[in-house]
Write an enzyme that holds these catalytic residues in place. Structure first.
Site, PDB file in Angstrom:
ATOM      1  N   ALA A  71       0.833  -1.200   0.000  1.00 40.49           N
ATOM      2  CA  ALA A  71       0.000   0.000   0.000  1.00 40.49           C
ATOM      3  C   ALA A  71       0.869   1.252   0.000  1.00 40.49           C
ATOM      4  O   ALA A  71       2.044   1.203   0.335  1.00 40.49           O
ATOM      5  CB  ALA A  71      -0.885   0.036   1.247  1.00 40.49           C
ATOM      6  N   TYR A 137      -5.429   8.874   3.154  1.00 38.55           N
ATOM      7  CA  TYR A 137      -4.803   7.588   3.459  1.00 38.55           C
ATOM      8  C   TYR A 137      -5.744   6.743   4.316  1.00 38.55           C
ATOM      9  O   TYR A 137      -6.064   5.592   3.980  1.00 38.55           O
ATOM     10  CB  TYR A 137      -3.462   7.807   4.179  1.00 38.55           C
ATOM     11  CG  TYR A 137      -2.946   6.554   4.840  1.00 38.55           C
ATOM     12  CD1 TYR A 137      -2.622   5.435   4.069  1.00 38.55           C
ATOM     13  CD2 TYR A 137      -2.813   6.458   6.225  1.00 38.55           C
ATOM     14  CE1 TYR A 137      -2.181   4.270   4.663  1.00 38.55           C
ATOM     15  CE2 TYR A 137      -2.367   5.304   6.822  1.00 38.55           C
ATOM     16  CZ  TYR A 137      -2.056   4.201   6.037  1.00 38.55           C
ATOM     17  OH  TYR A 137      -1.624   3.045   6.634  1.00 38.55           O
ATOM     18  N   HIS A 183       8.735   9.226   9.071  1.00 32.93           N
ATOM     19  CA  HIS A 183       8.323   8.741  10.387  1.00 32.93           C
ATOM     20  C   HIS A 183       9.217   9.251  11.506  1.00 32.93           C
ATOM     21  O   HIS A 183      10.424   9.445  11.327  1.00 32.93           O
ATOM     22  CB  HIS A 183       8.282   7.213  10.391  1.00 32.93           C
ATOM     23  CG  HIS A 183       7.212   6.672   9.495  1.00 32.93           C
ATOM     24  ND1 HIS A 183       7.478   5.963   8.350  1.00 32.93           N
ATOM     25  CD2 HIS A 183       5.864   6.799   9.552  1.00 32.93           C
ATOM     26  CE1 HIS A 183       6.341   5.657   7.753  1.00 32.93           C
ATOM     27  NE2 HIS A 183       5.343   6.150   8.461  1.00 32.93           N
ATOM     28  N   PHE A 202       6.509  18.469  14.917  1.00 31.55           N
ATOM     29  CA  PHE A 202       5.412  19.084  14.163  1.00 31.55           C
ATOM     30  C   PHE A 202       4.230  19.342  15.094  1.00 31.55           C
ATOM     31  O   PHE A 202       3.394  18.465  15.307  1.00 31.55           O
ATOM     32  CB  PHE A 202       4.967  18.171  13.019  1.00 31.55           C
ATOM     33  CG  PHE A 202       6.008  17.991  11.943  1.00 31.55           C
ATOM     34  CD1 PHE A 202       6.636  19.090  11.369  1.00 31.55           C
ATOM     35  CD2 PHE A 202       6.350  16.727  11.502  1.00 31.55           C
ATOM     36  CE1 PHE A 202       7.596  18.929  10.373  1.00 31.55           C
ATOM     37  CE2 PHE A 202       7.301  16.552  10.503  1.00 31.55           C
ATOM     38  CZ  PHE A 202       7.931  17.660   9.936  1.00 31.55           C
TER      39      PHE A 202
HETATM   40  N1  UFG Z   1       6.479  13.897  13.767  1.00 29.67           N
HETATM   41  C1  UFG Z   1       7.304  14.917  14.206  1.00 29.67           C
HETATM   42  N2  UFG Z   1       8.526  15.045  13.614  1.00 29.67           N
HETATM   43  C2  UFG Z   1       8.965  14.219  12.613  1.00 29.67           C
HETATM   44  C3  UFG Z   1       8.112  13.183  12.167  1.00 29.67           C
HETATM   45  C4  UFG Z   1       6.866  13.056  12.770  1.00 29.67           C
HETATM   46  O1  UFG Z   1       6.949  15.678  15.099  1.00 29.67           O
HETATM   47  O2  UFG Z   1      10.093  14.399  12.127  1.00 29.67           O
HETATM   48  C5  UFG Z   1       5.186  13.720  14.438  1.00 29.67           C
HETATM   49  C6  UFG Z   1       4.005  13.675  13.492  1.00 29.67           C
HETATM   50  O3  UFG Z   1       3.532  14.966  13.210  1.00 29.67           O
HETATM   51  C7  UFG Z   1       3.027  12.809  14.288  1.00 29.67           C
HETATM   52  C8  UFG Z   1       3.937  11.857  15.072  1.00 29.67           C
HETATM   53  O4  UFG Z   1       5.227  12.459  15.076  1.00 29.67           O
HETATM   54  O5  UFG Z   1       2.325  13.608  15.184  1.00 29.67           O
HETATM   55  C9  UFG Z   1       4.048  10.490  14.419  1.00 29.67           C
HETATM   56  O6  UFG Z   1       4.332  10.680  13.053  1.00 29.67           O
HETATM   57  P1  UFG Z   1       4.749   9.503  12.068  1.00 29.67           P
HETATM   58  O7  UFG Z   1       4.987  10.129  10.734  1.00 29.67           O
HETATM   59  O8  UFG Z   1       5.850   8.714  12.665  1.00 29.67           O
HETATM   60  O9  UFG Z   1       3.475   8.570  12.032  1.00 29.67           O
HETATM   61  P2  UFG Z   1       1.932   8.929  11.743  1.00 29.67           P
HETATM   62  O10 UFG Z   1       1.229   8.902  13.066  1.00 29.67           O
HETATM   63  O11 UFG Z   1       1.769  10.131  10.927  1.00 29.67           O
HETATM   64  O12 UFG Z   1       1.482   7.739  10.824  1.00 29.67           O
HETATM   65  C10 UFG Z   1       1.816   6.399  11.089  1.00 29.67           C
HETATM   66  C11 UFG Z   1       1.810   5.631   9.779  1.00 29.67           C
HETATM   67  C12 UFG Z   1       0.427   5.551   9.250  1.00 29.67           C
HETATM   68  C13 UFG Z   1      -0.537   5.049  10.300  1.00 29.67           C
HETATM   69  C14 UFG Z   1      -0.439   5.838  11.557  1.00 29.67           C
HETATM   70  C15 UFG Z   1      -1.329   5.219  12.591  1.00 29.67           C
HETATM   71  O13 UFG Z   1       2.653   6.283   8.814  1.00 29.67           O
HETATM   72  O14 UFG Z   1       0.455   4.669   8.162  1.00 29.67           O
HETATM   73  O15 UFG Z   1       0.901   5.837  11.998  1.00 29.67           O
HETATM   74  O16 UFG Z   1      -1.253   5.872  13.818  1.00 29.67           O
HETATM   75  F1  UFG Z   1      -1.794   5.145   9.855  1.00 29.67           F
END
Ligand code: UFG
Length: 316
Positions: A71, A137, A183, A202
């Site tokens: 995906a 997504y 991530h 963020f």
């Molecule tokens: N974040 C930061 N700095 C960074 C990267 C991320 O502050 O450099 C924050 C993001 O804004 C978010 C948290 O850290 O609040 C987690 O972010 P990730 O990108 O690690 O993960 P996401 O929660 O956005 O998404 C992940 C997967 C998705 C899934 C989701 C489920 O990428 O596929 O978890 O909770 F759906």
């Protein structure tokens, strides 16, 4: 069992494949390498390079199940390019289901996501909460969950959706290798190797204790184990849904602290605006998975950070 693993060259798919082979299953991997890596597919698995829309050329009645991980999975990208998610996730999965129906393959374990719940109010998210994704997504994965329910009712599919929370950690050398990497944990670990280490936060104005977003991080090895349990659990004509997390929330600041502790590097935190589409808090209830799958995660965030750090150091 004889299994097709879509996305088996990816971060999670490679660890799932490793465990399936370890349990004695016969595994074939189908991956287009758009985000995966050929060298992440263990030797014991048969290899097919291609799109899941070509699964019909591989599947026949000798397969017992499909583990469908392939995906697109980036929240930010899905906001900017939703069409990639409608095609790559929804339309492509429909083609995979058609191929399974044609070949008489009756069982699927599907990688769904916590992102289907959107901004859930509950302290711990249970599977019966209303779904309200805040980004394309999550919407694309929810559409597939609905497809599986209908397929189970109409055509007898045995389907299990596993709604992953935030997957992290590594299994030996099998680790996260995305480009670009978005991530949190791999990005903060990457920062720890820089000369002037700094990580980006963020959003610091979320309604959480320290103002940063809270997630439920789950070790990739714990997560992979749930797929083996789900394969056994799947029942004909039924679509079951399980949340996979630890039940514990960790904020962005706490993750950065854990990386500082594990690496011994004093990473500076740089505060930025919220990233579009991000919910404030996502924490799973593990009650249903524990009761019905008999699955319980055992590894904590520190372990995830430590395993990812070790894997990254050995394989740069
Ligand atoms: N974040 C930061 N700095 C960074 C990267 C991320 O502050 O450099 C924050 C993001 O804004 C978010 C948290 O850290 O609040 C987690 O972010 P990730 O990108 O690690 O993960 P996401 O929660 O956005 O998404 C992940 C997967 C998705 C899934 C989701 C489920 O990428 O596929 O978890 O909770 F759906």
């Amino acid at each position: 069992m004889k299994l097709l693993v879509t996305g088996g060259a990816g971060y999670i798919g490679s660890v799932v494949t490793e465990q399936l082979l370890g349990a004695g299953h016969q595994v074939e991997v189908l991956d287009d390498l758009s985000t995966g890596h050929r060298d992440a597919v263990l030797e014991g698995a048969a290899w097919h390079h291609g799109s899941i829309t070509e699964a019909g050329e591989i599947l026949d009645e000798s397969f017992d199940a499909v583990i469908h991980l392939a995906a697109r999975s980036l929240v930010g990208e899905s906001v900017a390019h939703p069409e990639r998610y409608w095609h790559g996730n929804i339309v492509a999965t429909l083609a995979l289901l058609d191929a399974m129906r044609d070949a008489g393959v009756k069982r699927m374990v599907f990688s769904s996501t916590a992102a289907v719940y959107g901004d859930a109010e509950a302290a711990q998210i249970t599977e019966d909460l209303p779904t309200a994704p805040t980004n394309p997504y999550g919407a694309s994965k929810l559409a597939i969950d609905h497809m599986l329910s209908a397929e189970a009712t109409a055509h007898g599919l045995a389907a299990v959706s596993l709604r992953y929370f935030n997957v992290a950690g590594a299994s030996g050398s099998l680790r996260e290798r995305h480009d670009p990497e978005t991530h949190l944990i791999p990005n903060v670990l990457k920062a720890a190797r820089d000369d002037a280490p700094h990580a980006t936060i963020f959003g610091t104005d979320y309604p959480t204790e320290d103002g940063t977003a809270v997630r439920d991080y789950i070790h990739v090895r714990d997560l992979a184990e749930a797929h083996l349990a789900a394969l056994d659990y799947a029942e004909l004509s039924r679509h079951a849904i399980f949340n996979l997390g630890t039940g514990t929330g960790t904020s962005v600041r706490e993750v950065i602290d854990a990386v500082r502790e594990v690496t011994g590097v004093n990473i500076e935190a740089v505060e930025q605006d919220r990233r579009s589409g991000d919910p404030a808090v996502l924490v799973a209830s593990g009650a249903r998975a524990a009761a019905e799958l008999g699955w319980r995660p055992t590894r904590d965030v520190r372990q995830m950070v430590a395993d990812a750090w070790t894997a990254g150091a050995e394989h740069r």
